[in-house]
Design an enzyme around this catalytic site. Sequence first.
Site, PDB file in Angstrom:
ATOM      1  N   GLY A 151       0.828  -1.196   0.000  1.00  0.00           N
ATOM      2  CA  GLY A 151       0.000   0.000   0.000  1.00  0.00           C
ATOM      3  C   GLY A 151       0.865   1.250   0.000  1.00  0.00           C
ATOM      4  N   CYS A 152       0.244   2.383  -0.298  1.00  0.00           N
ATOM      5  CA  CYS A 152       1.020   3.621  -0.397  1.00  0.00           C
ATOM      6  C   CYS A 152       1.588   4.037   0.955  1.00  0.00           C
ATOM      7  CB  CYS A 152       0.173   4.737  -1.001  1.00  0.00           C
ATOM      8  SG  CYS A 152      -1.382   5.067  -0.150  1.00  0.00           S
ATOM      9  N   TYR A 153       0.787   3.985   2.013  1.00  0.00           N
ATOM     10  CA  TYR A 153       1.308   4.340   3.339  1.00  0.00           C
ATOM     11  C   TYR A 153       2.443   3.406   3.773  1.00  0.00           C
ATOM     12  CZ  TYR A 153      -2.555   7.641   4.289  1.00  0.00           C
ATOM     13  OH  TYR A 153      -3.448   8.704   4.262  1.00  0.00           O
ATOM     14  N   GLU A 244       2.111  12.094  -0.853  1.00  0.00           N
ATOM     15  CA  GLU A 244       2.029  11.517   0.476  1.00  0.00           C
ATOM     16  C   GLU A 244       3.282  11.902   1.254  1.00  0.00           C
ATOM     17  OE1 GLU A 244       0.050   7.697   0.907  1.00  0.00           O
ATOM     18  OE2 GLU A 244       1.973   6.990   1.675  1.00  0.00           O
TER      19      GLU A 244
END
Length: 348
Positions: A151-153, A244
Amino acid sequence: MTDRTFKVAVLGASGYTGADFVRLASRHPRLEIAGLGANAKAGQNMSDIWPHFLPLRPLPVLQPAEEIDLEAMDVVVGCLPHGASAEILSRIEGPRIIDLSADFRLRSAETYADWYGGPHPAPALLPDAVYGLSEFARDRLPSARIAACPGCYPTAALLALLPGLMADMIAPRNISIMALSGVTGAGRAAKEANLFAEVAEAVHPYGLGGHRHMPEIEQELSAAARAAVTVSFVPHLIPMNRGELETITVELAPGRSAQELRGAMVDRYEDEPFVHVLPEGTAPATRMVRGSNHAVLNVFADRVPGRAIIVAAIDNLVKGSSGQALQNLNLMLGLPETMGLEQGPLFP
């Protein structure tokens, strides 16, 4: 390295991650996009949904996934929601699989059920999946049948934390992650909470104490630390399309300093094409990586003795999703890792 062209199908091509993968792959010299899946948008062209595809080379018409001959592909890229992704991909026998959902990220089917509200749709495939944080999976991806893209996080958090944990410079406790993400991280489906009037001129936290990326982060940090790691993780939605930023506070191992931690990160990423430790004192910002597969990191001493602050910035749709997927595809197929990903960040 082979000189052949590989056929690729992209499922979920009408969403943000699917469209960004198609954008990148359409300029890849060794890929043929031979199938595009999208149930709700079936029968349409990509340029009907995404006008920025008009100048690009012709692409297949969008089709329901079951109408695409997936077995004729070399690689199938799943950009579908969790559950739906594994249910479709589990029927494929021949092609390599790159999955951008959460279905193959967690090694335990029981942990998946606890966090995703139901049994895993294809638990028998979990042993075939390699967790595809590219810089830390390079040796395993060439032989992998399934690449489970992070995932991006977790991508930003793990790039920031793994070097220090693996070098025993970060204590495996009291790790606090404050994360900010653009609205595309919530997907393209129509949601009242994502309307312009709801997100503009505002920042708000969500998933407090229970975001689904927490067990993924803890799984990989625990493996690196060789001990159970529990993190505090608070994500925030901010009013921008892409980007992000994570600010992470850590407890240093006894006798270690923030300067030594930064040095370990510089050493680990010195030869990486996409991960960069910035000059000392320079804070990462999302504008440094927008539209690119790059990640920027840095380490700062906290005013609290024995603690350090790590800051990481990525584009959530590229390094945090579709770009990392293409990086993994290159590694799986024996292609140059940077192929199709050479473009620099877009600024302003």
